[in-house]
Design an enzyme around this catalytic site. Structure first.
Site, short mmCIF file in Angstrom:
data_model
loop_
_atom_site.label_atom_id
_atom_site.label_comp_id
_atom_site.label_asym_id
_atom_site.label_seq_id
_atom_site.Cartn_x
_atom_site.Cartn_y
_atom_site.Cartn_z
N CYS A 1 0.81 -1.23 0.00
CA CYS A 1 0.00 0.00 0.00
C CYS A 1 0.84 1.27 0.00
CB CYS A 1 -0.96 0.00 1.19
SG CYS A 1 -2.14 -1.38 1.14
N HIS B 1 -3.26 7.12 2.70
CA HIS B 1 -3.71 5.84 2.15
C HIS B 1 -5.03 5.45 2.80
CE1 HIS B 1 -4.11 1.67 1.27
NE2 HIS B 1 -3.76 1.28 2.49
N ASN C 1 -10.38 -0.10 0.31
CA ASN C 1 -8.92 -0.04 0.32
C ASN C 1 -8.41 -0.65 -0.98
OD1 ASN C 1 -6.16 -0.52 0.68
ND2 ASN C 1 -6.37 -1.02 2.85
#
Length: 335
Positions: free
Chosen positions: A114, A256, A286
């Site tokens: 990520c 994020h 996500n």
């Protein structure tokens, strides 16, 4: 006066697959509910790839939009940040470059889960600073649902698929869009917190077939939460200080999109109020490495992010890996 060649954002694009899975859809097969998912993650829906759709398909769509956004469709290199390459070998970036019609340009993958977009920014800025090329197409794309165990409630409700891209050109460190100080870090001693145990050389060389569940992504949620909040707070503070900014100088904060609780905790620790925090996790979930550029593209398109905004970005992912940077948002066309 500095003569350093900076990487400057001059185009942006994003893409999410059309198929949507709602919390109610997941509740039909998992021991969960809309209220349970929303209260713990902030997610209401997520976009998922259809059977046969690969990460490269998402990357090409986002890359096309970024090239069109910049106006002339040129790029001298392609960097693809992903955890879900089309196959273990070769890298996916060269295929994406070929499909975009960019010719025999250098192209490679970056694997930082990520945090991949920020690690990709560092790689892209390095290519420009070294004079390898004047323009880099940085794409972050993940088909995360292809590595998620559909029976694992802790991950199936969180992760989704999508892609975001920026076109970077050589420019001055002082102009709008120039990528600011980059702060990156990792801790491989905690790699077990976020992992796919099977499929790599360690498992293959053992001569043993992996357990079925070891083929899927897994995450130790409580420990991951703690490290994510700590690392994103510290690196965001350092990146802002290196840029000469105080928390009150930050117009927009883009973290994020891991979990709504994490985003709120980091913002509070940094002293950044809610109206300055960009978020799209409720709509897209996500999306791994794609999270940051997808958020930037959406925010620029709907007016939450406009030219002149001082932007602080941060991310945290497997590795463990993390990072942060700053930039002043430029005039850029959204497609």
């Amino acid at each position: 006066m500095s003569t350093r060649r900076a990487a400057v954002v001059c185009g942006i694009g994003s893409y999410v697959p059309p198929d949507v899975v709602t919390n109610e859809d997941l509740a039909r097969s998992l021991d969960t509910s809309d209220d349970w998912i929303r209260s713990r993650t902030g997610i209401a829906r997520r976009c998922v790839v259809a059977p046969g759709t690969a990460t490269s398909d998402l990357a090409v769509e986002a890359g096309l939009r970024a090239l069109k956004s910049a106006g002339d469709g040129r790029a001298g290199a392609v960097v693809l940040a992903t955890t879900t390459p089309d196959q273990p070998c070769p890298a996916t970036a060269p295929q994406v470059a070929a499909r975009l019609g960019l010719g025999e340009v250098p192209a490679f993958d970056v694997a930082a889960v990520c945090s991949g977009f920020l690690y990709g920014l560092a790689s892209s800025a390095g290519l420009i600073a070294a004079g390898v090329t004047d323009r880099v197409l940085l794409i972050a794309a993940d088909a995360f649902t292809t590595i998620i165990n559909p029976e694992d409630r802790t991950t199936a409700v969180i992760f989704a698929d999508g892609a975001g891209a920026v076109l970077l050109r050589a420019g001055s460190p002082r102009e709008p869009g120039a990528v600011g100080p980059l702060v990156l870090g990792s801790d491989g001693g905690l790699s077990h917190l976020i992992e796919v145990p099977a499929g790599g050389s360690r498992q293959r060389s053992s001569g043993r077939e992996p357990a079925p569940e070891d083929r899927f992504f897994r995450m130790v949620g409580r420990d991951t939460y703690r490290h994510a909040v700590e690392r994103m707070t510290v690196t965001s503070t350092e990146a802002a200080e290196r840029a000469g900014w105080r928390p009150c100088d930050v117009d927009r904060f883009a973290a994020h999109q891991a979990n709504a609780r994490i985003l709120e905790a980091v913002s509070e620790r940094l002293g950044i109020s809610g109206e300055r925090r960009l978020s799209n996790i409720a709509r897209v979930g996500n999306t791994g490495a794609a999270s940051l550029p997808l958020l930037l593209a959406e925010s620029a398109a709907d007016g939450r992010l406009t030219a002149g905004h001082r932007l602080l970005l941060t991310a945290f992912g497997g590795g463990l890996s993390w990072g942060a940077t700053t930039l002043v948002w430029p005039e850029v066309q959204t497609i």
